[in-house]
Each structure stands twice: as C-alpha cells, then as structure tokens.
Motif scaffolding. Sequence first.
Motif, mmCIF file in Angstrom:
data_model
loop_
_atom_site.group_PDB
_atom_site.id
_atom_site.type_symbol
_atom_site.label_atom_id
_atom_site.label_comp_id
_atom_site.label_asym_id
_atom_site.label_seq_id
_atom_site.Cartn_x
_atom_site.Cartn_y
_atom_site.Cartn_z
ATOM 1 N N LEU A 170 0.826 -1.208 0.000
ATOM 2 C CA LEU A 170 0.000 0.000 0.000
ATOM 3 C C LEU A 170 0.864 1.264 0.000
ATOM 4 O O LEU A 170 0.517 2.269 -0.638
ATOM 5 N N TYR A 171 2.005 1.211 0.690
ATOM 6 C CA TYR A 171 2.907 2.371 0.709
ATOM 7 C C TYR A 171 3.526 2.610 -0.670
ATOM 8 O O TYR A 171 3.728 3.764 -1.072
ATOM 9 N N ILE A 172 3.811 1.532 -1.387
ATOM 10 C CA ILE A 172 4.357 1.670 -2.743
ATOM 11 C C ILE A 172 3.334 2.346 -3.654
ATOM 12 O O ILE A 172 3.656 3.275 -4.413
ATOM 13 N N VAL A 173 2.078 1.879 -3.572
ATOM 14 C CA VAL A 173 1.007 2.466 -4.391
ATOM 15 C C VAL A 173 0.805 3.936 -4.031
ATOM 16 O O VAL A 173 0.672 4.803 -4.916
ATOM 17 N N THR A 174 0.799 4.243 -2.738
ATOM 18 C CA THR A 174 0.597 5.630 -2.280
ATOM 19 C C THR A 174 1.731 6.530 -2.740
ATOM 20 O O THR A 174 1.500 7.683 -3.152
ATOM 21 N N ALA A 175 2.962 6.029 -2.697
ATOM 22 C CA ALA A 175 4.112 6.807 -3.180
ATOM 23 C C ALA A 175 3.946 7.126 -4.665
ATOM 24 O O ALA A 175 4.253 8.245 -5.107
ATOM 25 N N GLY A 176 3.454 6.154 -5.441
ATOM 26 C CA GLY A 176 3.218 6.383 -6.863
ATOM 27 C C GLY A 176 2.177 7.461 -7.094
ATOM 28 O O GLY A 176 2.339 8.331 -7.971
ATOM 29 N N LEU A 177 1.078 7.433 -6.309
ATOM 30 C CA LEU A 177 0.024 8.449 -6.447
ATOM 31 C C LEU A 177 0.556 9.845 -6.115
ATOM 32 O O LEU A 177 0.229 10.823 -6.789
ATOM 33 N N ILE A 178 1.362 9.938 -5.057
ATOM 34 C CA ILE A 178 1.926 11.234 -4.661
ATOM 35 C C ILE A 178 2.893 11.747 -5.727
ATOM 36 O O ILE A 178 2.902 12.939 -6.064
ATOM 37 N N LEU A 179 3.697 10.851 -6.279
ATOM 38 C CA LEU A 179 4.641 11.241 -7.334
ATOM 39 C C LEU A 179 3.911 11.824 -8.546
ATOM 40 O O LEU A 179 4.321 12.840 -9.114
ATOM 41 N N ILE A 180 2.779 11.211 -8.913
ATOM 42 C CA ILE A 180 2.062 11.606 -10.126
ATOM 43 C C ILE A 180 1.169 12.825 -9.904
ATOM 44 O O ILE A 180 1.153 13.763 -10.714
ATOM 45 N N PHE A 181 0.433 12.837 -8.799
ATOM 46 C CA PHE A 181 -0.656 13.802 -8.651
ATOM 47 C C PHE A 181 -0.358 14.989 -7.729
ATOM 48 O O PHE A 181 -1.050 16.006 -7.804
ATOM 49 N N LEU A 182 0.629 14.869 -6.847
ATOM 50 C CA LEU A 182 0.871 15.962 -5.908
ATOM 51 C C LEU A 182 1.742 17.042 -6.548
ATOM 52 O O LEU A 182 2.819 16.743 -7.059
ATOM 53 N N PRO A 183 1.289 18.300 -6.551
ATOM 54 C CA PRO A 183 2.090 19.372 -7.157
ATOM 55 C C PRO A 183 3.394 19.583 -6.385
ATOM 56 O O PRO A 183 3.446 19.387 -5.171
ATOM 57 N N ASN A 184 4.428 19.969 -7.105
ATOM 58 C CA ASN A 184 5.690 20.321 -6.440
ATOM 59 C C ASN A 184 5.519 21.623 -5.683
ATOM 60 O O ASN A 184 4.833 22.540 -6.151
ATOM 61 N N ASP A 185 6.112 21.698 -4.500
ATOM 62 C CA ASP A 185 6.049 22.940 -3.728
ATOM 63 C C ASP A 185 7.304 23.758 -4.019
ATOM 64 O O ASP A 185 8.348 23.220 -4.349
ATOM 65 N N SER A 186 7.162 25.066 -3.889
ATOM 66 C CA SER A 186 8.287 25.959 -4.194
ATOM 67 C C SER A 186 8.884 26.560 -2.937
ATOM 68 O O SER A 186 9.506 27.617 -2.966
ATOM 69 N N ALA A 187 8.688 25.856 -1.793
ATOM 70 C CA ALA A 187 9.121 26.421 -0.505
ATOM 71 C C ALA A 187 10.515 25.949 -0.115
ATOM 72 O O ALA A 187 10.812 25.753 1.044
ATOM 73 N N GLN A 188 11.379 25.735 -1.124
ATOM 74 C CA GLN A 188 12.730 25.285 -0.812
ATOM 75 C C GLN A 188 13.596 26.452 -0.344
ATOM 76 O O GLN A 188 13.542 27.538 -0.901
ATOM 77 N N GLN A 189 14.384 26.190 0.705
ATOM 78 C CA GLN A 189 15.285 27.207 1.255
ATOM 79 C C GLN A 189 16.687 26.609 1.348
ATOM 80 O O GLN A 189 17.105 26.160 2.416
ATOM 81 N N PRO A 190 17.413 26.550 0.230
ATOM 82 C CA PRO A 190 18.729 25.898 0.225
ATOM 83 C C PRO A 190 19.703 26.494 1.239
ATOM 84 O O PRO A 190 20.621 25.820 1.702
ATOM 85 N N GLU A 191 19.487 27.778 1.576
ATOM 86 C CA GLU A 191 20.417 28.437 2.500
ATOM 87 C C GLU A 191 20.110 28.135 3.966
ATOM 88 O O GLU A 191 20.870 28.529 4.861
ATOM 89 N N LEU A 192 19.004 27.430 4.238
ATOM 90 C CA LEU A 192 18.589 27.175 5.622
ATOM 91 C C LEU A 192 19.622 26.325 6.352
ATOM 92 O O LEU A 192 20.057 25.288 5.847
ATOM 93 N N ASN A 193 20.013 26.751 7.552
ATOM 94 C CA ASN A 193 20.929 25.994 8.401
ATOM 95 C C ASN A 193 20.100 25.161 9.372
ATOM 96 O O ASN A 193 19.477 25.697 10.287
ATOM 97 N N VAL A 194 20.079 23.842 9.141
ATOM 98 C CA VAL A 194 19.233 22.955 9.957
ATOM 99 C C VAL A 194 19.666 22.982 11.419
ATOM 100 O O VAL A 194 18.830 22.977 12.331
ATOM 101 N N TYR A 195 20.984 23.037 11.659
ATOM 102 C CA TYR A 195 21.478 23.065 13.046
ATOM 103 C C TYR A 195 21.012 24.325 13.766
ATOM 104 O O TYR A 195 20.544 24.266 14.911
ATOM 105 N N ALA A 196 21.102 25.470 13.079
ATOM 106 C CA ALA A 196 20.645 26.729 13.684
ATOM 107 C C ALA A 196 19.141 26.692 13.927
ATOM 108 O O ALA A 196 18.647 27.232 14.918
ATOM 109 N N TYR A 197 18.430 26.048 13.012
ATOM 110 C CA TYR A 197 16.978 25.895 13.157
ATOM 111 C C TYR A 197 16.644 25.124 14.442
ATOM 112 O O TYR A 197 15.772 25.520 15.217
ATOM 113 N N LEU A 198 17.386 24.033 14.678
ATOM 114 C CA LEU A 198 17.117 23.208 15.858
ATOM 115 C C LEU A 198 17.562 23.901 17.151
ATOM 116 O O LEU A 198 17.020 23.611 18.223
ATOM 117 N N LYS A 199 18.518 24.811 17.059
ATOM 118 C CA LYS A 199 18.968 25.527 18.252
ATOM 119 C C LYS A 199 17.871 26.415 18.841
ATOM 120 O O LYS A 199 17.942 26.813 20.002
#
Length: 395
Positions: free
Chosen positions: A178-207
Amino acid sequence: MIENSILQKESRYVWITWLLSWSGLIVMCSLYLTLPLNSLFSSEFDISVSRAALTSSLFSLCFACGCLVYGAIADKYGRKKVVLFGLICLAVFTCAAGWVHSFAWLLLLRGLQGLAASTFSPVVLAYIVSIFPQHRRVTAIGFVSTGFLMAGVVGQVAAGIISTQYNWHGLFLLFGSLYIVTAGLILIFLPNDSAQQPELNVYAYLKQIRAILIQKDLLLSYVVAFVLLSSFIVMYAILNHYLQQSLYSLNVESILEIKIAGIAGMLLSPFAGKIAQKTNARFTLLLGLTVSIFSLVMMALWTALAGVILFSILFVAGIAISVPALVAIVGQLGLQRRGIAVSLYTFILFAGTAFAPYWAMQILSFSSGSPAFICNAILLLPALVAVLLIRIPKL
C-alpha cells in the motif's frame, strides 16, 4: 471559461485533500499495527509481553525524533521530495519486516519504520499551507487530522483481522504494498512545492528549541501533548481487555466492531475549526478534554455494553476536537518560531505514545475492571489543569 477554470481548480484541491488524507491514514497506521500483536509476538518469539510491546514503543520514539528534524530538512530541500523519499523508505522497511523471523530484526525494522513514517506528519501540514488557498487550508488540515486519528482504529482493526485470518508477516507485506502504491500516487498527482530554502541551516533551526522551552505557556501546551494521544492508545488497550472479561465475554470480531464504531467520534475533527471560530482554540481544547475525561468516568460507572460503546465514541470525539485545537494553540504561542514549536509539539505528542503500552500494562496490572478507565481519566487530568493555566496573547 473562467467558471470552468475555477471548478477545475476546486476539484483539483478536493482530490489533493483526499489523497493527503488517505496518505496520512495509511502512514499513521504503521504506528498502531503492532499494538494488538503483543501476545502473538510473546508466544512466537518466547519473550515477555512487556518486551513485545517494544515494537510499538521503539517505533514511537524513532517517529518522535524524526519529527524534530524533517520539518527543517523539508524546508531546505522541498516538502514533496521529503514525503516521497519517506514513503519509499517506509515501503522497503515494512516489506522487509514481513520476511523476518527474529525479534531483534523486527525491532530494528520497526525503529527504521518510525524514522521513515515521521517524514509525513510534520511536513504535510506545512505543505498544505504553502499549496492551498487560504479558504481551503482549515478544511484540508481537518481532513488530514481525521486521517491521522482514524489510523488509531483502522491500524488496530486491520492488524487484528489480517493476523487472525493469515499471519503477521502478511500484515506487513500488505501495508508495504500500500505504501508503494501511495508513493506512486503522490509522485504523479501531488504538485511540487516551491518552498525550498537551500540556505537554511538545519542546526541553527534546531537551536531555537532552547528559546521555545523557556516559554511557560508553550511548556504547558506540551504537557497536554504528552498525554493526549497516549490516553487514546491506553483507552483502547483497556477496552480490548475489559470486553473479554466474563461480564461481556465478547469474541475478537465483536470487539473489532466496537473499535470501528469509534470512527464516528473521529469525524468531528474537521469541525474543531468551526467550534474555535465561534469561541476560541483554548475553549475548544477544554471542551474536548472535559468530554474525554467525563466519558472515561462514565465507562467505569455504566457497565451496560451500550453505555460503554457510547462513551468510548464520545471519548474519541473529545480527543478528535482536542488535537487540531492544540495545534492551533501551539502555532499561536510559537509566533515567529511557529515551525520549530509545532515540530517540538509533534515530537512530544509521539514521545508520549512510546510510553502508552507500558502505562496500559501498569493500569491493567492494578485493575483489569472498570477502575482502569478511572486511571486513564487521571492520566488526562494534568492536561486539563495545564490548559486552564495557559494564557494566549491577543494578536
């Protein structure tokens, strides 16, 4: 033409809402799959029931830890990518668990399942906010939250039926598929989000966690989170044991039907926003906790089977409106640190579920009768007191 375009967009949002709700349901089922199987694992692997319960506790702990970091990772690399990666990993680990014959390997894979499954819940809510128009966000979050809650019943019922009719290996193989099928549905039908923040420091975020933990009102909300979902798990563990006693002597099928009835209470979750709009989130949370505590007390006092079923549904209804209300409160209190505040909330919520099997066994060792429900009500009392002490600033 404009009207047709609007209808197409609206129907698309409806489809995405249903897809995310289904994904939330099926992913969160993984948390509950092993709860009814403790006795079976105890017998097959020749271990104690308390050790068998580690299959649920380890999953919850790994899930909770994952919730702390995946929100930041998703902000950095993209939410759809993280959700898709997590589902593929979850499918692999779940299918692998269906082939093992060693308790040590099963434990390891349950921990890995928890880490993979935790890519979904803290990320998908932020995804909805970034993709959906404002007038559709509350409804979408309500439906996804309903899927999360329904998993508590659906996962246990599926585990009970499949493990009885076939075996627990088949249970994991089915859900892996079921997880394989669900992953396929998400890959095909879910729009890509544009909320990427490549400059984000994950360590600073967790601090930022340090700054969150010095806020008294947020700490009080985390007290509520720690016991909220765990009391839900404990209630069903007690109910399962209680209905098998001589007073009722119900078989497995009848008990599963009663658990399914609890879904009726979960359907109130999307309406928590409506109640909060007419009052406020704090009142909604107080109402939900009061209903749940009252229902547990009545389950102890009213021993007629119809009464036990009725108040078990009302208990679930109270939890169902409490969860989205608590999320709203944490978001309000988090202010500029809302993201890490909600991530920490999710961590504490599922850390509490790691202790739920242990609490259930301790309560049942004290009393397997109706007083066990009173013990669970006492477990929720600190949450009620904490809500009364919370002060939410006016924005």
